[in-house]
Design an enzyme around this catalytic site. Structure first.
Site, PDB file in Angstrom:
ATOM      1  N   GLU A 171      55.200  62.309  45.126  1.00  0.00           N
ATOM      2  CA  GLU A 171      54.987  62.636  46.537  1.00  0.00           C
ATOM      3  C   GLU A 171      54.310  63.996  46.715  1.00  0.00           C
ATOM      4  OE1 GLU A 171      58.749  60.021  48.275  1.00  0.00           O
ATOM      5  OE2 GLU A 171      58.832  62.204  48.407  1.00  0.00           O
ATOM      6  N   GLU A 369      59.719  53.868  44.299  1.00  0.00           N
ATOM      7  CA  GLU A 369      60.985  54.148  44.969  1.00  0.00           C
ATOM      8  C   GLU A 369      61.120  53.196  46.143  1.00  0.00           C
ATOM      9  OE1 GLU A 369      61.606  58.152  46.336  1.00  0.00           O
ATOM     10  OE2 GLU A 369      60.927  59.043  44.457  1.00  0.00           O
TER      11      GLU A 369
END
Length: 475
Positions: A171, A369
């Site tokens: 991220e 995820e």
């Protein structure tokens, strides 16, 4: 209600993820090895739920053998975590390795391989060394890009013969968005110029690490783990569609395009120039990005993002923010995870898969995820003392089904990894919302206990068959 049965391909990953800072704890950490997260926690501990943070986390660094055994119990084929850059060195400028910490990773990787679980290693999961943040401004500095490449070089030299799948960042957009765009995290500085500089330098750092990996001739792949927000316009009207398109440009394509296609979208250059956003880049850097695209992507998918055109004029005294072009939109009647405040919409997995197939050269990717955080999970403990998290099983089933459906429709989706393996610390949220297949008992020396979902996940991994009920009945 339809009962659906889907075969899971043998090569399809069924794993789980975590990060170093959210699990390891500070045991053995030396003076001067704070990460940005550690510095935030130390400077601003009161915003972390009930004071829990990275100090102890799940104490994984001392209990990894126990946890690897639990990975096996839960049926994981792969486990993704990070190496904590701030702890890997005792001197970031000279690249002097902390042998005690490095040996811990040797032992962890060996234990995983011995158990038959493939390690997937991320080089940076918000673990920028605090001293590089304080002395250089973190990823605002080209010096930090070079120090990161030095770090990657040392990590590859030590572990590349043991690990085949590497990721430069998890991220990469998050820290600068929370700190410099929204000023929601320490040290709370609204500065859109720095936000874009951090974006660019992380793209550049990824390309430089890909280049290094290939020049050294290591076997395996280098990718990056992104969290593109699957964005839907409020309506089909042109003004709402433009709001969604520009949101996507600033938060998704700013990384997707350079990592996969090797270049930033032209519209991004134009809008940054229009709003006088200053960021330092040159043609040589753009060439490095163009020539060193990633091998694969991990995609983190939790909830949809919905936007509409702004309903009021931008305050001319407020510095530019991409929100100049959009406002959040909450869909009436949406299905919600009330603990987390997030909409549940499994279709995001399929829609992202089709987008990667059509717009991003069908690059190999996997769900890196996906998970459901739930508050006060002890209320679901059954007579055997096990948390009966049927809600998590349903969440995983529905999202995994969309990944498998997309694969059948030609998407190059390689697997599904759950966030998270165990309950762990999240920024500010700490242990408030629990995500794990494995419970961490904070009142009992962080004892581990498998939840119902862990046993279900193992059965899923062994049978390679997903069964779920789909609510498709006209009522």
């Amino acid at each position: 209600m339809s009962n659906v049965k889907v075969t899971i391909p043998k090569d399809f990953i069924l794993g789980a993820a975590a990060s170093a800072w959210q699990t390891e704890g500070w045991s053995g950490k030396k003076e001067g090895q704070d990460s940005w997260l550690d510095a935030w926690y130390k400077n601003d501990r009161h915003v972390w739920h009930e004071g829990y943070g990275p100090a102890v986390a799940t104490d994984f660094i001392n209990r990894y053998r126990e946890d690897v055994a639990l990975m096996k119990l839960a049926g994981l084929t792969h486990y993704r975590t990070s190496i904590n850059w701030s702890r890997f060195f005792t001197d970031y400028e000279k690249g002097i390795v902390d042998e005690e910490y490095a040996q811990y990773y040797d032992n962890l990787i060996d234990e995983m391989r011995r158990t038959g679980i493939e390690p997937m290693i991320c080089l940076e999961h918000y673990e920028l060394p605090a001293t590089l943040f304080e002395n250089y401004g973190g990823w605002a500095s080209k010096k930090v890009v070079e120090l990161y490449v030095l770090y990657a070089e040392k990590v590859f030299a030590r572990y590349a013969h043991k690990v085949n799948r590497w990721f430069t960042f998890n991220e990469p957009i998050v820290v600068q968005t929370r700190v410099y765009l929204d000023a929601l995290r320490w040290p709370y500085e609204q500065n859109t110029h720095k936000w874009m500089q951090w974006n660019h330098h992380k793209n550049l750092a990824t390309a430089k690490v890909v280049k290094l990996f290939r020049e050294k001739g290591y076997s395996g792949t280098v990718g990056c783990i992104l969290n593109p927000e699957v964005t839907y316009a409020r309506s089909s009207a042109a003004h709402d569609r433009q709001a969604a398109q520009i949101y996507d440009l600033f938060y998704n394509r700013v990384f997707l395009d350079p990592l996969v296609h090797g270049e930033y979208p032209q519209q991004l250059f134009e809008l940054l120039e229009k709003h006088d956003v200053q960021w330092d880049y040159n043609e040589q850097e753009l060439a490095i990005i163009r020539e060193n695209t990633v091998d694969e992507l991990g995609i983190n998918l939790y909830y949809p993002h919905r936007v509409k055109a702004p309903s009021r004029a931008w305050n001319p005294e407020t510095p530019f923010h991409p929100a100049y072009y959009y406002e959040p939109f909450e869909l009436p009647g949406r299905r919600m995870n009330k603990s987390r405040g997030w909409e549940i919409y499994p279709r995001i997995v399929y829609d992202m898969a089709m987008r990667i197939k059509t717009e991003y050269r069908n690059i190999p990717w996997f769900v890196a995820e996906s998970g459901m955080g739930t508050e006060n999970e002890a209320q679901f403990r059954n007579a055997d003392g096990v948390i009966a998290d049927d809600y998590r099983i349903s969440f995983i089933s529905e999202h995994l089904y969309q990944a498998l459906r997309a694969r059948e429709d030609g998407a190059n989706c390689q697997g599904y990894m759950l966030w998270a393996f165990t309950d762990n610390v999240s920024p500010m949220n700490a242990f408030k919302n629990r995500y794990g297949l494995i419970e961490i008992d904070l009142q009992n020396n962080r004892a581990r206990r498998a939840k119902k979902s862990a046993h279900w996940y193992r059965s899923l991994s062994e049978s390679r068959t997903l069964q779920l009920n789909i609510d498709d009945e006209w009522k």
